[in-house]
Design an enzyme around this catalytic site. Structure first.
Site, PDB file in Angstrom:
ATOM      1  N   TYR A 108      16.801  57.710 103.737  1.00 29.81           N
ATOM      2  CA  TYR A 108      16.639  57.308 102.243  1.00 29.81           C
ATOM      3  C   TYR A 108      17.659  58.340 101.691  1.00 29.81           C
ATOM      4  CZ  TYR A 108      14.901  56.858  97.498  1.00 29.81           C
ATOM      5  OH  TYR A 108      14.636  56.718  96.249  1.00 29.81           O
ATOM      6  N   ASP A 158      17.404  52.666 102.989  1.00 27.40           N
ATOM      7  CA  ASP A 158      17.887  52.345 101.751  1.00 27.40           C
ATOM      8  C   ASP A 158      19.176  53.539 101.669  1.00 27.40           C
ATOM      9  OD1 ASP A 158      18.353  52.436  99.009  1.00 27.40           O
ATOM     10  OD2 ASP A 158      16.475  52.810  98.439  1.00 27.40           O
ATOM     11  N   ASN A 160      21.221  53.262  99.096  1.00 27.60           N
ATOM     12  CA  ASN A 160      21.710  53.512  97.618  1.00 27.60           C
ATOM     13  C   ASN A 160      23.331  53.274  97.719  1.00 27.60           C
ATOM     14  OD1 ASN A 160      19.518  53.431  95.941  1.00 27.60           O
ATOM     15  ND2 ASN A 160      18.951  55.670  96.983  1.00 27.60           N
TER      16      ASN A 160
END
Length: 268
Positions: A108, A158, A160
């Site tokens: 993450y 993820d 980002n």
């Protein structure tokens, strides 16, 4: 072997939606992000009764990652190497053995907003954007170590990161955002350039595919999305790639996450 990544945006909020999707999709392995739970509070029995082994790296109220696997998980490591002072729960990895072994890393990556810059354009030390870029440098080092092992491995989660303009419905809206700033995209590209294959783009070069839609401003109804959930495969894993898909319809169901699952199928 079907391996999925899913930012669930809170295990409590997705207490029914996540098991329902697992029952339907039947992935062999899932890496989860934003479980937003300490390890002791994670409802592991919900997944164990479905045949999954469960390993978590949790944190109270935010962050947190996990691996669910129908195959045994070996040599589990928690925390991205390179900064012993980093207490944010954003990395977990383990080896899964099917027809052959594969190292699976769930991540993450920090969001990085707000972007705080000095007058010369460098990120402000101690700020969220500086943390994001420093985390990506550590990720690059771990990525190189995975390559050096010369075995099937992947890094999924993820990120980002909006890698290219075609990964956003309105790329102009993200120009100054930490997800799409040049420094962020360049750091991501440096990792790819080590020798990784981005699984979804390898199978779907056309634009218009997204994995995240904001809850606000009717983004889902307007398909105003971005693609920020990625699989990066070592050459040995890329040779085994059969398919990669986004389960977009999950976003339209009751109490959805703002992300949807992405999965790869490997010949393992």
């Amino acid at each position: 072997m079907k391996i999925a990544t899913f930012n669930i945006n809170g295990i409590k909020a997705r207490a029914q939606a996540l098991p329902d999707w697992l029952d339907e999709a039947q992935p062999d392995v899932v890496v989860l992000q934003e479980i937003k739970s300490v390890d002791e509070a994670f409802p592991r029995e919900v997944f164990e009764e479905r045949g999954y082994n469960v390993e978590t790296h949790g944190q109270k109220s935010f962050n947190g990652v996990a691996i669910l696997s129908k195959l045994p998980l070996e040599d589990v490591n928690r925390g991205l190497p390179g900064d012993d002072a980093d207490e944010q729960a954003r990395w977990i990895e383990a080896t899964v053995v099917g027809q052959q072994a594969i190292r699976i890393c769930g991540l993450y990556l920090p969001n990085g907003n707000p972007v705080e810059l000095e007058a010369d354009g460098t990120p402000v030390a101690g700020g969220k954007y500086a943390y994001k870029l420093a985390w990506m440098e550590r990720l690059k080092a771990r990525a190189q170590a995975l390559l050096d092992q010369e075995m099937p491995a992947l890094m999924a989660g993820d990120y980002n990161i909006i890698p290219q303009p075609e990964d956003a419905k309105r790329p102009e809206a993200w120009v100054e955002d930490a997800l799409h700033r040049p420094e962020s995209r360049a750091a991501y590209q440096r990792i790819l350039n080590l020798g990784f294959t981005e699984a979804f783009r390898a199978r779907h070069p056309e634009p218009g595919h997204y994995s995240f839609w904001d809850y606000q401003a009717g983004a889902w109804n307007r398909n105003d999305g971005i693609r920020i959930d990625h699989f990066l495969l070592t050459p040995q894993a890329a040779d085994l790639l059969l398919d990669c898909q986004i389960d977009k319809d999950v976003r339209g169901r009751e109490k959805p996450s703002d992300h949807v699952p992405v999965w790869v199928e490997l010949d393992l």
